[in-house]
Design a protein around this motif. Structure first.
Motif, PDB file in Angstrom:
ATOM      1  N   GLU A  43      -6.128   9.682   0.331  1.00  0.00           N
ATOM      2  CA  GLU A  43      -5.377  11.286   1.309  1.00  0.00           C
ATOM      3  C   GLU A  43      -6.570  12.115   1.246  1.00  0.00           C
TER       4      GLU A  43
ATOM      5  N   LEU B  30      -9.410  10.543   4.103  1.00  0.00           N
ATOM      6  CA  LEU B  30      -8.350  10.844   5.625  1.00  0.00           C
ATOM      7  C   LEU B  30      -9.171  12.136   5.933  1.00  0.00           C
ATOM      8  N   ALA B  31      -8.542  13.053   4.715  1.00  0.00           N
ATOM      9  CA  ALA B  31      -8.732  14.644   5.811  1.00  0.00           C
ATOM     10  C   ALA B  31     -10.080  15.267   5.725  1.00  0.00           C
TER      11      ALA B  31
ATOM     12  N   ASN C 247     -11.334  13.339   8.692  1.00  0.00           N
ATOM     13  CA  ASN C 247     -10.714  13.995  10.139  1.00  0.00           C
ATOM     14  C   ASN C 247     -11.420  15.303  10.086  1.00  0.00           C
ATOM     15  N   ILE C 248     -11.742  16.518   9.264  1.00  0.00           N
ATOM     16  CA  ILE C 248     -12.265  17.425   9.118  1.00  0.00           C
ATOM     17  C   ILE C 248     -13.864  17.373   9.812  1.00  0.00           C
TER      18      ILE C 248
ATOM     19  N   LEU D  60     -14.345  15.004  11.281  1.00  0.00           N
ATOM     20  CA  LEU D  60     -14.598  14.638  13.309  1.00  0.00           C
ATOM     21  C   LEU D  60     -14.409  15.602  13.540  1.00  0.00           C
ATOM     22  N   ASP D  61     -14.301  16.785  13.428  1.00  0.00           N
ATOM     23  CA  ASP D  61     -13.445  17.781  14.220  1.00  0.00           C
ATOM     24  C   ASP D  61     -14.845  18.467  14.397  1.00  0.00           C
TER      25      ASP D  61
ATOM     26  N   TYR E  94      -6.456  23.749   4.200  1.00  0.00           N
ATOM     27  CA  TYR E  94      -6.447  22.776   3.547  1.00  0.00           C
ATOM     28  C   TYR E  94      -7.533  23.097   2.154  1.00  0.00           C
TER      29      TYR E  94
ATOM     30  N   LEU F   3       3.110  13.600   2.508  1.00  0.00           N
ATOM     31  CA  LEU F   3       1.916  12.813   1.466  1.00  0.00           C
ATOM     32  C   LEU F   3       0.454  13.212   2.397  1.00  0.00           C
ATOM     33  N   SER F   4       0.506  13.112   3.188  1.00  0.00           N
ATOM     34  CA  SER F   4      -1.101  14.656   3.895  1.00  0.00           C
ATOM     35  C   SER F   4      -0.580  15.039   4.778  1.00  0.00           C
TER      36      SER F   4
ATOM     37  N   PHE G 201      -3.564  14.842   6.383  1.00  0.00           N
ATOM     38  CA  PHE G 201      -4.219  14.822   7.599  1.00  0.00           C
ATOM     39  C   PHE G 201      -3.783  13.018   7.407  1.00  0.00           C
ATOM     40  N   GLY G 202      -3.443  12.575   8.213  1.00  0.00           N
ATOM     41  CA  GLY G 202      -2.822  11.026   7.983  1.00  0.00           C
ATOM     42  C   GLY G 202      -4.310  10.027   9.523  1.00  0.00           C
ATOM     43  N   THR G 203      -3.686   9.047   9.751  1.00  0.00           N
ATOM     44  CA  THR G 203      -4.775   8.076  10.222  1.00  0.00           C
ATOM     45  C   THR G 203      -6.144   8.438  12.149  1.00  0.00           C
ATOM     46  N   THR G 204      -4.948   9.758  12.071  1.00  0.00           N
ATOM     47  CA  THR G 204      -6.135  10.478  13.231  1.00  0.00           C
ATOM     48  C   THR G 204      -5.781  11.873  12.952  1.00  0.00           C
ATOM     49  N   ALA G 205      -6.948  12.420  13.836  1.00  0.00           N
ATOM     50  CA  ALA G 205      -7.054  14.009  13.141  1.00  0.00           C
ATOM     51  C   ALA G 205      -5.510  14.479  13.782  1.00  0.00           C
TER      52      ALA G 205
ATOM     53  N   LEU H 288       0.704  12.503   7.760  1.00  0.00           N
ATOM     54  CA  LEU H 288       1.006  11.260   6.275  1.00  0.00           C
ATOM     55  C   LEU H 288       2.913  10.931   5.671  1.00  0.00           C
TER      56      LEU H 288
END
Lengths: 265, 159
Positions: free
Chosen positions: A48, A51-52, A55-56, A58-59, A152, B132-133, B135-139, B143
């Motif tokens: 998790e 992923l976070a 994603n951050i 990528l932002d 976050y 769960l999070s 932040f998931g599979t995409t921004a 999840l």
């Protein structure tokens, strides 16, 4: 098309130059923060978190792209976004040194992200209401994303600080390492100064007051102590004078464009 | 070619990450103008700054309109006002659910973290679910997991 980047013959007036420098500050902060966070891909402590952080990252890369696109339109020496991101030399980047510091352990990454994203949050909140319509539009979109980054990082800082003895100790150590670098954000560069006079950039003293208020409360809640401020004279943002970490970061980030100029995906 | 025909073509273009929703249903097309016969201006609003689907969607708009015989196509990026999930139509929300993605929830305030509990499961409709999070599979997604049916699922965050 020239892939080298020459800043030796400026053709713009000083207000225009200030705006260009200011946009580089915004773009480079986002790019270098994003590049560092990308290093966590595949090796974060949990799926998790992986992923976070991706994603951050990528932002931040998306935000950098938007600022560079604006620069390509108004800066005569710029040819395209890739040239700006990948073909400048170290002294031509104007991010604050905080974002180029190594990730260290997870606590150090969180310390960096918390101090940076709280600053970024108040900065973009001001910029989204500024008189330059393009800057305001990019800032408004970025602001929505930065809200997530700020929460976050703050949540993790709280959990690690007010966690076990070991997590507390490591979180405190991480804060001590990165702390001084955060203050570069509040030392006005000539561009910050001129853009503030133009009614575009906010007063950094005000941003600093908001930042200190929030950070001090957060550290208190996390049972962490506020580190003593030591050296605060970093000059990457104003003069392109970086820490020793920046060269290694660029060597990796720029490799493809340097080795295969004009490479396209 | 009429504006309606152009919109019909754009309605065929789906978001690669949410394959049953079109770029129109997602609110990414702000306007379409016919500037001259056979010349079209598409006002396009990207979602998240780093959304990797943006480039792909733009390429597809160009390609589809070209195939339909439009000679001059201009895609103008319109950043302001920023894209928001508030422009989703009721149909779009239903389609998200059908794709197994919980749609933006009215109790989730924009800019806040997604709620820790209670986002309805798109599979069994149970509200016994947990985050769960953020932040998931995409921004754009978080999840969740449903405690009733056990299924993990994506939630489209209010933005």
């Amino acid at each position: 098309m020239s892939r080298t980047f020459d800043t030796s013959s400026p053709t713009t007036t000083s207000t225009d130059e200030a705006k260009i420098h200011y946009l580089f500050q915004l773009a480079d902060n986002a790019l270098i923060m994003g590049q560092r966070l990308c290093e966590w891909t595949g090796v974060a402590p949990e799926l998790e978190i992986d992923l976070a952080l991706c994603n951050i990252a990528l932002d931040h890369l998306g935000q950098a792209n938007a600022w560079y696109e604006y620069l390509v339109e108004i800066y005569p020496q710029a040819t395209d976004v890739d040239q700006l991101a990948f073909c400048r030399d170290e002294h031509q980047y104007y991010n604050i040194t905080l974002v180029e510091l190594p990730n260290g352990d997870f606590a150090q990454t969180i310390a960096k992200m918390a101090l940076f994203s709280i600053f970024n949050y108040y900065l973009h909140d001001a910029l989204r209401q500024c008189s330059d319509a393009r800057i305001a539009a990019i800032a408004a979109r970025s602001y929505k994303e930065i809200q997530y980054h700020r929460r976050y990082a703050s949540n993790w800082l709280l959990r690690l600080g007010d966690g076990t003895d070991i997590s507390h100790e490591r979180m405190q150590k991480a804060l001590d390492i990165v702390w001084d670098h955060a203050f570069e954000a509040f030392t006005p560069s000539p561009a910050d100064h001129i853009m503030h006079q133009q009614g575009i950039a906010p007063d950094l003293e005000q941003i600093k007051a908001l930042w200190e208020d929030e950070v001090h409360q957060l550290l208190h809640k996390a049972t962490l102590s506020i580190p003593d401020t030591g050296f605060t004279g970093y000059r990457a943002k104003s003069d392109g004078v970086h820490t020793e970490h920046m060269g290694y970061l660029l060597a990796e980030m720029q490799y493809m464009q340097r080795r295969y100029p004009n490479l396209q995906w | 070619m009429t504006k309606e025909e152009i919109l019909d073509i754009l309605q065929q273009i789906k978001d690669p990450e949410i394959p049953n929703l079109s770029v129109i249903e997602l609110g990414m097309i702000r306007d379409v103008e016919l500037s001259a016969p056979n010349a079209v201006i598409v006002r396009f609003t990207p979602t998240y700054s780093g959304c990797p689907a943006t480039t792909l969607i733009k390429m597809e708009i160009l390609q589809r309109l070209k195939e339909a015989g439009v000679e001059h196509i201009e895609i103008v990026e319109q950043l302001s006002p920023p894209w928001t999930t508030e422009s989703f139509s009721p149909q779009a929300l239903e389609k998200l659910r059908q794709a197994g993605i919980a749609p933006p929830h009215p109790h989730h305030k924009r800019g806040e973290d997604p709620p820790a509990l209670g986002i309805p499961c798109p599979y069994c409709e149970s509200t016994d679910t947990k985050l769960l999070s953020a932040f998931g599979t995409t921004a754009c997604k978080a999840l969740y997991q449903c405690t009733t049916c056990g299924q993990p699922f994506d939630y489209f965050k209010c933005h």
